[in-house]
Design a protein around this motif. Structure first.
Motif: not given
Length: 332
Positions: A93-122
């Motif tokens: 579950p630690v890995g599952g939570d980490a996966s979510f936290r990474y994606i959540e942060r990337a989404v917020r960066l994209a919404e804030a216009g700090k990144v052009a888009g997201i590429v997700t690892a598995p």
């Protein structure tokens, strides 16, 4: 939000830290030149990346996102979480939570216009759900995080692409989800995406859900009752679409140039032909979101995690597609 995508990096999320994500990311970055590496930021935990570095022979440095790094080094948006790194190949579950936290942060960066888009690892769906994040995978998670009503999974390759009416549900549920409204929305999403990429009049085929599209009711009426009306409505909107077409022939026809896109009615109907003809180069693209997201089309490969054997070709393809989407924003 800024629209200057020429200077915005692509964010790459680390995926499950016990899987092959860190290795394929570092391998892909190692195949780039210094300028290309400067155009990405890895969203994850630095210690997980540093552990994977010697395994794949990464010879470039890491620096904090937003700070100046050495030439050729890679920016990291640090997500500092307890319990990491995990043992390789461990479903936790630690890995599952980490996966979510990474994606959540990337989404917020994209919404804030700090990144052009997201590429997700598995990510690992079981670990994700054991951590309390109850999603069927990236597609549903991204829809929830961005407040989108719906999202669509597109699998794209050089000669064949498929967009799915439904994905991670049972076959029984998939049949129920193939409503006229959902099929029409899927056609529209695929049409809009291909026009964004420069196709003036995309040619779309809609696969039938029953064998031989039901043979006029002999094997089910879903094709006549739900799918055909969606095709007719899309045609009335000016979309170049045909169907329903029997799924046992439509992919062959598309592969040989008759169509630019196939609408698949459920997960395996689209995934099997795509993985058969382009296993290493198919890119998973999320449509219907306010941000751009691409992904590798493979899993966490716990059985080979930590060995350095994981192939990074799919990650390179996902990054290239994300850059193509960013470029389309600049010209639209």
């Amino acid at each position: 939000m800024t629209n200057d995508n020429a200077v915005l990096p692509i964010a790459i999320t680390l995926g499950d830290p016990a899987g092959v994500g860190p290795e394929v990311i570092l391998k892909a970055l190692g195949a780039m030149n210094a300028e290309e590496r400067a155009s990405v930021v890895v969203v994850g935990t630095r210690s997980v990346l540093e552990r994977a570095g010697p395994i794949v022979g990464a010879d470039f440095g890491l620096h904090a996102f937003g700070s100046a790094g050495d030439a050729g080094s890679v920016a990291v948006e640090e997500i500092d979480l307890p319990g990491l790194p995990l043992p390789f190949g461990k479903l936790d579950p630690v890995g599952g939570d980490a996966s979510f936290r990474y994606i959540e942060r990337a989404v917020r960066l994209a919404e804030a216009g700090k990144v052009a888009g997201i590429v997700t690892a598995p990510i690992n769906k079981e670990a994700l759900n054991k951590a309390g994040h109850h999603y069927d995978g990236h597609t549903g998670m991204l829809a929830a995080l961005t407040g989108s009503r719906a999202s669509f999974m597109l699998l794209a390759s050089e000669r064949l692409s498929a967009i799915h009416v439904s994905t991670h549900v049972s076959l029984r549920d998939a049949i129920g989800r193939a409503t006229t409204e959902r099929v029409l929305a899927t056609i529209r999403a695929g049409h809009t995406h291909l026009k964004r990429l420069g196709l003036e009049s995309p040619r779309i085929a809609v696969a039938g859900i029953n064998p031989h599209c039901g043979e006029n009711g002999l094997f089910g009426t879903e094709d006549v009752d739900a799918i055909l009306p969606a095709v007719e409505l899309a045609r009335a909107e000016g979309i170049d679409v045909q169907g329903p077409i029997s799924a046992d022939t439509v992919y062959y026809r598309a592969y040989n140039g008759a169509f630019d896109l196939v609408v698949a009615e459920y997960h395996d109907q689209g995934h099997i032909p795509m993985k058969l003809i382009a296993f290493d180069t198919t890119v998973n693209v999320s449509l219907g979101l306010p941000i751009d997201r691409t992904s590798v089309d493979h899993g966490t490969a716990f059985d080979i995690a930590g060995t350095g054997k994981a192939n990074h070709v799919n990650m390179l393809a996902a990054i290239a597609y994300a850059r193509k989407l960013a470029a389309s924003k600049k010209t639209s």
